[in-house]
Design an enzyme around this catalytic site. Structure first.
Site, short mmCIF file in Angstrom:
data_model
loop_
_atom_site.label_atom_id
_atom_site.label_comp_id
_atom_site.label_asym_id
_atom_site.label_seq_id
_atom_site.Cartn_x
_atom_site.Cartn_y
_atom_site.Cartn_z
N GLY A 94 -39.79 -60.42 98.25
CA GLY A 94 -39.57 -59.10 97.67
C GLY A 94 -40.79 -58.23 97.83
O GLY A 94 -41.91 -58.71 97.68
N HIS A 96 -39.81 -53.91 72.51
CA HIS A 96 -38.60 -54.28 71.76
C HIS A 96 -37.29 -53.84 72.43
O HIS A 96 -37.15 -52.72 72.88
CB HIS A 96 -38.66 -53.75 70.32
CG HIS A 96 -38.56 -52.25 70.25
ND1 HIS A 96 -37.36 -51.59 70.13
CD2 HIS A 96 -39.50 -51.30 70.28
CE1 HIS A 96 -37.56 -50.29 70.08
NE2 HIS A 96 -38.86 -50.08 70.18
#
Ligand SMILES: CC(C)(COP(=O)(O)OP(=O)(O)OC[C@H]1O[C@@H](n2cnc3c(N)ncnc32)[C@H](O)[C@@H]1OP(=O)(O)O)[C@@H](O)C(=O)NCCC(=O)NCCS
Length: 231
Positions: A79, A149
Site C-alpha cells: 500500500g 472517541h
C-alpha cells in the site's frame, strides 16, 4: 504466551513490509503469541530469491494460501499513496479467513479496552485508540496515529505517521490519510479517498477523491498540468 514462535509470512517487500519486520522483531502478535518472520511474498519477479533486511523473498503473493496451509500466519503489508486500494484488492483476491491473518499491536501502542482492532491490522509504536474506537481488518496505522472517541475505521484504511482524528469520525474502506493529517469531529472520509499529508479536513471527503491543504479541498490539476496533458 506459549513456547515456539509461530512462523509469519509478510505479503509485500517494500517500505511497509520492512517496517513491520522491525516491529515484529520487537513484539509478539496481538494475542500475545511469539512470532518469527520466516519470509516475504512479493509479486515483483526481480525480488524472488533475494532477501530484504535479512528476510528471504519466498515467491509471489499467490503462494500465501500455501504458507497458511502449512501453519504460517500472514500479514498484508502493501500500500502507498500511489495505490491506496492495493491492500484491499490483495486480501480480497486471497479470500482467506480472519484466522489466517496476524494482528500486530506494538507494545507501546495504547488501545482502550472497549476499542476493537480487526484481523490483519497493524498498529505501530505510539498509536493511541482512546475510547470506543472501531478499527477494521487489514488497517495499517504508522507511528503516533491518534484515533479518538467513537471513531470508526473500515477495512484496509491506511494512516500515515501522526494522523489525528477528532471524535466520531468515520473512515471508509481503503481510504489513505497522509502523514500528519487532521480530521475534524464527525467528518466522513469516503472509501478509497486520499487525504494529502499535513491536511486539515473540515468537510466530508467524498469516496475516491484526493483532497489536500488547510482547509483541505479537492486537488485539481494545475493549469500547467492541463496544458501538458493536452499536448
Ligand atoms: C496529496 C498527494 C497524494 C498529491 O500528490 P500528487 O498527485 O503527486 O500531486 P502533486 O505533488 O503533483 O501536487 C499537485 C498540487 O497539489 C499540491 N499539494 C500536494 N500535496 C499537498 C498537500 N499535502 N497539501 C497541500 N497541497 C498539496 C501541490 O503543491 C501542487 O500544487 P500546484 O498544482 O499549485 O503546484 C501527495 O502530495 C501526498 O500528500 N501524499 C501522501 C504522502 C504521505 O503522507 N505518505 C505517508 C506514507 S509514507
Amino acid at each position: 504466551m506459549s513456547g515456539a514462535p509461530r512462523p509469519l509470512v509478510v505479503l509485500g517487500a517494500g517500505g511497509s513490509a520492512r517496517e513491520v519486520v522491525q516491529l515484529l522483531r520487537a513484539c509478539p502478535d496481538a494475542a500475545g503469541e511469539p512470532v518469527a518472520v520466516t519470509g516475504l511474498l512479493d509479486d515483483d519477479p526481480a525480488r524472488a530469491g533475494t532477501s530484504v533486511d535479512g528476510v528471504p523473498v519466498l515467491g509471489p503473493t499467490a503462494a500465501a494460501a500455501e504458507h497458511a496451509g502449512r501453519g504460517a500466519l500472514l500479514l498484508a503489508c502493501v500500500g502507498s499513496p500511489r495505490d491506496p486500494g492495493s491492500r484491499a484488492r490483495l486480501t480480497a483476491r486471497l479470500g482467506l479467513p480472519d484466522d489466517a491473518w496476524a494482528t500486530v499491536v506494538h507494545p507501546l501502542a495504547a488501545v482502550s479496552p472497549d476499542s476493537t482492532v480487526g484481523a490483519g491490522s497493524v498498529l505501530h509504536a505510539g498509536v493511541v485508540l482512546t475510547v470506543a474506537v472501531t478499527v477494521g481488518r487489514h488497517v495499517y496505522a504508522m507511528p503516533h496515529v491518534v484515533l479518538t472517541h467513537d471513531d470508526e475505521v473500515a477495512d484496509a484504511a491506511t494512516f500515515g505517521a501522526g494522523v489525528r482524528l477528532a471524535g466520531g469520525v468515520s473512515v471508509g474502506a481503503a481510504a489513505y490519510l497522509g502523514s500528519g493529517a487532521l480530521v475534524r469531529e464527525h467528518r466522513r472520509i469516503g472509501a478509497g479517498a486520499l487525504v494529502g499529508m499535513g491536511s486539515v479536513v473540515v468537510r466530508d471527503v467524498p469516496p475516491g477523491q484526493t483532497w489536500a491543504g488547510n482547509p483541505a479541498r479537492p486537488l485539481t490539476p494545475s493549469p500547467a498540468a492541463l496544458v501538458e496533458a493536452s499536448l
